[in-house]
Structures are given as structure tokens and as C-alpha cells.
Design an enzyme around this catalytic site. Structure first.
Site, PDB file in Angstrom:
ATOM      1  N   GLU A   1       0.887  -1.176   0.000  1.00 45.44           N
ATOM      2  CA  GLU A   1       0.000   0.000   0.000  1.00 45.44           C
ATOM      3  C   GLU A   1       0.914   1.211   0.000  1.00 45.44           C
ATOM      4  OE1 GLU A   1      -3.210  -0.162  -0.116  1.00 45.44           O
ATOM      5  OE2 GLU A   1      -3.493  -2.291   0.286  1.00 45.44           O
TER       6      GLU A   1
ATOM      7  N   CYS B   1      -2.721   8.808   3.392  1.00 44.21           N
ATOM      8  CA  CYS B   1      -2.406   8.287   2.050  1.00 44.21           C
ATOM      9  C   CYS B   1      -3.572   8.503   1.109  1.00 44.21           C
ATOM     10  CB  CYS B   1      -2.079   6.807   2.141  1.00 44.21           C
ATOM     11  SG  CYS B   1      -3.399   5.874   2.934  1.00 44.21           S
TER      12      CYS B   1
HETATM   13  P1  NAP Z   1       8.459   4.875   4.457  1.00 41.98           P
HETATM   14  O1  NAP Z   1       9.605   5.769   4.707  1.00 41.98           O
HETATM   15  O2  NAP Z   1       8.386   4.165   3.158  1.00 41.98           O
HETATM   16  O3  NAP Z   1       8.451   3.846   5.681  1.00 41.98           O
HETATM   17  C1  NAP Z   1       7.424   2.909   5.825  1.00 41.98           C
HETATM   18  C2  NAP Z   1       7.889   1.763   6.703  1.00 41.98           C
HETATM   19  O4  NAP Z   1       8.890   1.009   6.015  1.00 41.98           O
HETATM   20  C3  NAP Z   1       8.525   2.187   8.020  1.00 41.98           C
HETATM   21  O5  NAP Z   1       8.118   1.283   9.029  1.00 41.98           O
HETATM   22  C4  NAP Z   1      10.011   2.054   7.745  1.00 41.98           C
HETATM   23  O6  NAP Z   1      10.782   1.840   8.911  1.00 41.98           O
HETATM   24  C5  NAP Z   1      10.002   0.816   6.879  1.00 41.98           C
HETATM   25  N1  NAP Z   1      11.191   0.642   6.054  1.00 41.98           N
HETATM   26  C6  NAP Z   1      12.022   1.582   5.562  1.00 41.98           C
HETATM   27  N2  NAP Z   1      12.978   1.014   4.806  1.00 41.98           N
HETATM   28  C7  NAP Z   1      12.742  -0.330   4.832  1.00 41.98           C
HETATM   29  C8  NAP Z   1      13.388  -1.461   4.262  1.00 41.98           C
HETATM   30  N3  NAP Z   1      14.458  -1.322   3.485  1.00 41.98           N
HETATM   31  N4  NAP Z   1      12.886  -2.678   4.504  1.00 41.98           N
HETATM   32  C9  NAP Z   1      11.800  -2.831   5.278  1.00 41.98           C
HETATM   33  N5  NAP Z   1      11.144  -1.799   5.842  1.00 41.98           N
HETATM   34  C10 NAP Z   1      11.589  -0.560   5.620  1.00 41.98           C
HETATM   35  O7  NAP Z   1       7.067   5.659   4.586  1.00 41.98           O
HETATM   36  P2  NAP Z   1       6.608   6.685   5.709  1.00 41.98           P
HETATM   37  O8  NAP Z   1       7.407   7.932   5.524  1.00 41.98           O
HETATM   38  O9  NAP Z   1       6.570   6.040   7.054  1.00 41.98           O
HETATM   39  O10 NAP Z   1       5.095   6.933   5.304  1.00 41.98           O
HETATM   40  C11 NAP Z   1       4.663   7.910   4.396  1.00 41.98           C
HETATM   41  C12 NAP Z   1       4.287   7.314   3.072  1.00 41.98           C
HETATM   42  O11 NAP Z   1       3.407   6.207   3.256  1.00 41.98           O
HETATM   43  C13 NAP Z   1       3.548   8.261   2.189  1.00 41.98           C
HETATM   44  O12 NAP Z   1       4.136   8.261   0.934  1.00 41.98           O
HETATM   45  C14 NAP Z   1       2.129   7.715   2.116  1.00 41.98           C
HETATM   46  O13 NAP Z   1       1.465   7.950   0.904  1.00 41.98           O
HETATM   47  C15 NAP Z   1       2.334   6.276   2.327  1.00 41.98           C
HETATM   48  N6  NAP Z   1       1.152   5.675   2.939  1.00 41.98           N
HETATM   49  C16 NAP Z   1       0.381   4.817   2.208  1.00 41.98           C
HETATM   50  C17 NAP Z   1      -0.739   4.252   2.780  1.00 41.98           C
HETATM   51  C18 NAP Z   1      -1.635   3.306   2.022  1.00 41.98           C
HETATM   52  O14 NAP Z   1      -2.478   2.670   2.646  1.00 41.98           O
HETATM   53  N7  NAP Z   1      -1.503   3.168   0.742  1.00 41.98           N
HETATM   54  C19 NAP Z   1      -1.076   4.549   4.101  1.00 41.98           C
HETATM   55  C20 NAP Z   1      -0.264   5.417   4.815  1.00 41.98           C
HETATM   56  C21 NAP Z   1       0.856   5.974   4.216  1.00 41.98           C
HETATM   57  P3  NAP Z   1      11.543   3.076   9.623  1.00 41.98           P
HETATM   58  O15 NAP Z   1      10.499   4.038  10.042  1.00 41.98           O
HETATM   59  O16 NAP Z   1      12.231   2.425  10.761  1.00 41.98           O
HETATM   60  O17 NAP Z   1      12.472   3.637   8.590  1.00 41.98           O
END
Ligand code: NAP
Length: 534
Positions: free
Chosen positions: A268, A307
């Protein structure tokens, strides 16, 4: 099992522990700091350095999984009800943490916290309908050959691995429980990995549920801090459900072990969602009022960090100025500031890094768009702009949406939207589809035929389409609100995933098997299963 988390709400800068292998464990060193985005103070630290994630996964698989799958769907549905009760008992604590670590107003926290409890209760209720069954059934036994006794039946067998749930920072509560509800109901143990920046709420909620003692040992684990080598140890039967940015989603899909073992992954990701004002809507009509209210709500709720939030506002060219004027007037009444002050309608974004990302994103949009509204002399209420992660609500507009690629490609994860004029309905549908696959679009019109046409036109590139006529202008649940009964996800850029959708969501945690055998054998299997769609 008693929790040993020592730091509770109220104490200063706690160290978050992880609950792995049935015990609370702290990583080495201080790790990453979690901040209060209103004040800039550090509220917690999280480190996962040195934690044995291979053993943690084994424990979930070997201890939690078998215990869960010994139970029926009905029994596991009861567990979900108990989790909801344990969380509801501490609702005020969750709101306080959401304010301190996510900058949430009460309304923001309600979407996250009450949304989690409501989702758990929803799955407790519909899961109970599956009763004593231990497998899912898709249809009835069917004859396969001349011999009527040789038959086939599609079954879903719960996976025997662990569900790794990787969540985004913006919904530390809902992201955790909307995934865990479905996984636990399916009989698959959960290892949750909240985003580090807001992991405090997720960790405290897991501690409350572990303390309540209703879940079998190993059914629920949480990793606070970086994922480190977690994905290296996944194997057949495990799944990953990820929510976050498209870039991280892509790196998970490309992870060597995930690819080699063909681990099931649901993504997602980001989305350039749109709202479309129908060509029939005049500025003095009720539809117009409903549309303006929803745009403003989506821009400011959780400071635009949903999101599903509206990023592109598609309006008939002849109504563009009226739309800009009405949205700007409503934004001008929004009070931005410390969420502790009841006057505040919109809090900060989650931290300074995110504030910088939003500011950079606005600068990128401005290469093709003009600023239509930004508050004059922006000064957040009861807060210091130099220390807090505040961003003013910002409305942009473009004159030619067809040529403004950046508007359709850059998701600015904050209180920002762009008004894009369209010439005719086909042009409007094309602009909405320029998002490259989105979670949700809303359409406002008084013309049912147009709404139906828009639904079909947008259906191929969207996971959800909300078609609003005046009759439901006040009663709908909101563009950005994900309901557990409806599918959440979207094609293309939005990740291509599907979550929730009622009991349909259970299939992700089951292996679909075509069972072939004699009528008597298939009857035994059929009697041990339940059809979630009946
Ligand atoms: P993110 O930076 O992609 O991080 C998401 C999660 O992935 C965090 O728990 C992060 O851990 C983890 N992560 C990072 N690198 C990883 C890796 N190499 N392997 C495994 N896990 C890893 O996103 P965010 O900044 O938290 O969230 C914002 C984004 O999420 C926005 O772009 C938004 O559109 C999207 N979003 C989408 C939805 C949906 O349902 N489609 C819902 C909410 C948000 P760490 O925090 O420890 O780095």
C-alpha cells in the site's frame, strides 16, 4: 504473560523496547529519537540494533502460529473483541501519545485510535460468522469427470508462517490493528514493525494487549526501530504487508530473499488522489458546498498526512476561480497550532524532516503551479515555528493540468492540494488517471448518469471511487476514511495491493488449494470449512 515495559505515558524520553520471542527486549545503544512535533522535544528513543530477528520470527512461527490455528475462526474473532476492549479501556492514553508524538488533534487521533478499535470490533463481529471452521471454502464441491464420485473443491488453508506488517508513520494505531485484525482472524501470528518516528503509540498498545493476557504466546510481536535484516529470514508461508512510500515498497519487492523465495507481499503506497467536481455543478448548489468542505477537511485532517488525502482538485475550467475562492475562504478559518489547545483545527506534520519534505515538495509543485492560497503571516497558535514542524495549509493552481506532469507525479504528504481545471468530462477522467493508479477518487455531481459514467471511467485506475450526489452529501463517511468493510488499496503507483474488504481480506493469509478427491473426502473437508462470501 506479564509485560515488562517499564516506561509509561507521562515519563520523559522513554526507551522503546521490542516484544520478540515472548519477551520485551531493548536494542543496543540509544537509537533513533522520536519527537514531539509541536515542541521539538524528544519523547522517546528506539533501537533494534543487535536484536535476534531470526529467532523472533521462528518463535512466532513455531509457538504463536500453531496456538492460533488450534482455535477456530469464531474463537479467534473473540480474541479480536478482547483486544478491542483492552484498547478501548485506555483510549485517553492513546490520544495523549498521538498528540505528543504525532501532533494529532483529538479529531486526528480519533481517526487513528477509534478507527483501530472500530476495525477490530468489525472483524470480531463478521469473523464470528465463520464459527467453528478452520479453513475457508470458495464454492461447493463440483464434479470433475465422468465418475461423479471424483470431485473438486477450492479451499483456503491458513498459512503456517508469520505475517510481517511494516507500517507508515501516519497511522501508528490503525495501521497496526487493521492488518493484525485480519491476520489474527486468519490464524497467522503477527510481527509488527511500526515506522520508527511514531512507534511509541504502537508499542504501548501492544504492551496493553500483551498485559491483558488474552492472546496466545507468540501471536503478537513488535519490532521498534530499524528493520535491519528482518527480511533476510522470511521463508515460504510468511507474508509481508507493507504500507509506506512507493520507493520503500519497491525496495521490499526487489529484496533478494523476497524475490528468491517468492514471499507474498502486499504493498500500500503513495497516491495522487483526486476529487472531481462534475460539469453540472454550479457554485450555489449543495454539491459545491459539500465538495469544498471535503477538500478542506482532506487538506487539514492529520495535517494532510493521509495516504488517501485529496492532492488534486479537478474542476470545470469555468468554475476554477469560484472553487479557489471558496476553498481559500474556508482554509483561512483553519487554526493551526498546538493540538493541546481546543481552538486548534490542524496540528504540525510529524517531524522536522517531514516538514522539510513538504516544503521541498511545494517548491517542486511550484515549478508548474501558482500559489492560490497560503495564510498571511503564518504563526501557529501556542507554538514556536522555529521548533515545531508546522506547515501552513497551501492551495496551488495550474492553468494547464495536461502539461503539469509534476502535479500528477509528486505526492506532497502534508496540507497541500492543487486545483486543476478541465475542459470536458473526458479531459477530467484523463487527468484523474494521470495519477498512475490511485487509492481513491471522489466525484461530486447531481447527475446520476454522470456519476455512474465517472465510476466506470475511473474504476480501472482506482481502488475506491466515491460518487457523491446531494442525497449523501452529509451522510457519507469521507473521501479519506478507509472502512473495514470495503477494499483498501489501488493499482499501479498505489502499490497494486488489496487490504480489508471484510472477510475477503482473509484470503491474503491463506493458501488457496484445489482439493481433488472422492465425494466423501471432500465432504469432510467441506464440513471443516466456511465460505466467507455466504
Ligand atoms: P516509508 O519511509 O516508506 O516507511 C514505511 C515503513 O517502512 C517504516 O516502518 C520504515 O521503517 C520501513 N522501512 C524503511 N525502509 C525499509 C526497508 N528497506 N525494509 C523494510 N522496511 C523498511 O514511509 P513513511 O514515511 O513512514 O510513510 C509515508 C508514506 O506512506 C507516504 O508516501 C504515504 O502515501 C504512504 N502511505 C500509504 C498508505 C496506504 O495505505 N496506501 C497509508 C499510509 C501511508 P523506519 O520508520 O524504521 O524507517
Amino acid at each position: 504473560m506479564a509485560s515488562t515495559v517499564e516506561n509509561r505515558v507521562g515519563s520523559e524520553a522513554r526507551v522503546l523496547q521490542s516484544y520478540l520471542g515472548g519477551k520485551w527486549q531493548a536494542g543496543e545503544g540509544q537509537g533513533a529519537g522520536l519527537m514531539n512535533p509541536t515542541t521539538g522535544d524528544t519523547v522517546a528513543w528506539a533501537s533494534s540494533k543487535g536484536l535476534d530477528l531470526k529467532s523472533a520470527l521462528d518463535y512466532s512461527r513455531n509457538v504463536g502460529g500453531p496456538a492460533l490455528r488450534k482455535m477456530s475462526y469464531g474463537q479467534r474473532a473473540e480474541l479480536l473483541g478482547k483486544i478491542a476492549d483492552a484498547l478501548a479501556a485506555r483510549r485517553d492514553d492513546w490520544f495523549e501519545i498521538a498528540r505528543k508524538n504525532s501532533g494529532n488533534t483529538k479529531a486526528d487521533a480519533s481517526i487513528d485510535v477509534d478507527g483501530s478499535i472500530g476495525t477490530l470490533k468489525f472483524f470480531a463481529k463478521i469473523g464470528s460468522k465463520l464459527g467453528d471452521a478452520h479453513m475457508l471454502r470458495d464454492g461447493a464441491p463440483m464434479r470433475l469427470a465422468r465418475d461423479a464420485n471424483f470431485q473438486g473443491l477450492h479451499l483456503g488453508v491458513p498459512l503456517d508462517g508469520v505475517a510481517v506488517h511494516i507500517n507508515a508513520f501516519n497511522f501508528p494505531a490503525w495501521g497496526l490493528w487493521e492488518k493484525a485484525s485480519v491476520s489474527l482472524l486468519a490464524g497467522v501470528p503477527v510481527l509488527a514493525k511500526p515506522a520508527t518516528s511514531t512507534a511509541w503509540l504502537a508499542q504501548e498498545m501492544v504492551a496493553a494487549v500483551i498485559d491483558a493476557g488474552s492472546l496466545p504466546d507468540g501471536a503478537l510481536s513488535i519490532l521498534c526501530g530499524s528493520p535491519n535484516d528482518l527480511l533476510d529470514y522470511l521463508r515460504l508461508g510468511d507474508v509481508v504487508a507493507f504500507t509506506g512510500s512507493a520507493d520503500t515498497g519497491e525496495s521490499i519487492k526487489q529484496h533478494k530473499n523476497i524475490r528468491q523465495q517468492n514471499i507474498r507481499v502486499n504493498i500500500e503506497a503513495d497516491s495522487l488522489n483526486s476529487v472531481l467536481l462534475g460539469p453540472d455543478v454550479a457554485p450555489d448548489s449543495p454539491e459545491f458546498g459539500f465538495f469544498v468542505r471535503e477538500v478542506v477537511r482532506e487538506m487539514t485532517s492529520k495535517a494532510g498526512q493521509k495516504c488517501t488525502a485529496i492532492r488534486r482538485v479537478l474542476v470545470p475550467a469555468e468554475q476554477a476561480q469560484a472553487a479557489i475562492d471558496a476553498i481559500s475562504a474556508a482554509l483561512n478559518a483553519v487554526v493551526v497550532g498546538d493540538p493541546a489547545n481546543p481552538m486548534t483545527n490542524m496540528g504540525p506534520v510529524v517531524n522536522m524532516a517531514q516538514r522539510k519534505a513538504v516544503e521541498d515538495g511545494i517548491a517542486r509543485l511550484r515549478t508548474k503551479a501558482e500559489v492560490a492560497y497560503v495564510p498571511e503571516n503564518f504563526a501557529p497558535l501556542d507554538a514556536d515555528l522555529a521548533r515545531g514542524a508546522f506547515v501552513p495549509p497551501t492551495l496551488l493552481d495550474v492553468s494547464n493540468g495536461d502539461q503539469a506532469d509534476v502535479i500528477h507525479e509528486v505526492e506532497v504528504f502534508g496540507p497541500v492540494a492543487t486545483v486543476v481545471p478541465y475542459r470536458d468530462k473526458q479531459g477530467a477522467f484523463a487527468l484523474a488517471r494521470r495519477g498512475g493508479g490511485s487509492l481513491v477518487a471522489s466525484v461530486y455531481s447531481g447527475d446520476a448518469a454522470f456519476l455512474a459514467e465517472a465510476g466506470v471511467a475511473l474504476g480501472t485506475t482506482h481502488g475506491r471511487v466515491m460518487l457523491i450526489d446531494p442525497a449523501i452529501g452529509d451522510s457519507h463517511t469521507g473521501h479519506g476514511i478507509v472502512l473495514p468493510s470495503c477494499m483498501h488499496g489501488g493499482p499501479g503507483r498505489a502499490g497494486g495491493g488489496e487490504e480489508l474488504g471484510g472477510l475477503h481480506g482473509l484470503w491474503f493469509y491463506h493458501q488457496r488449494v484445489a482439493m481433488q478427491g472422492s465425494a466423501v473426502t471432500l465432504r469432510v473437508l467441506s464440513e471443516a470449512s466456511a465460505d466467507p462470501h455466504e
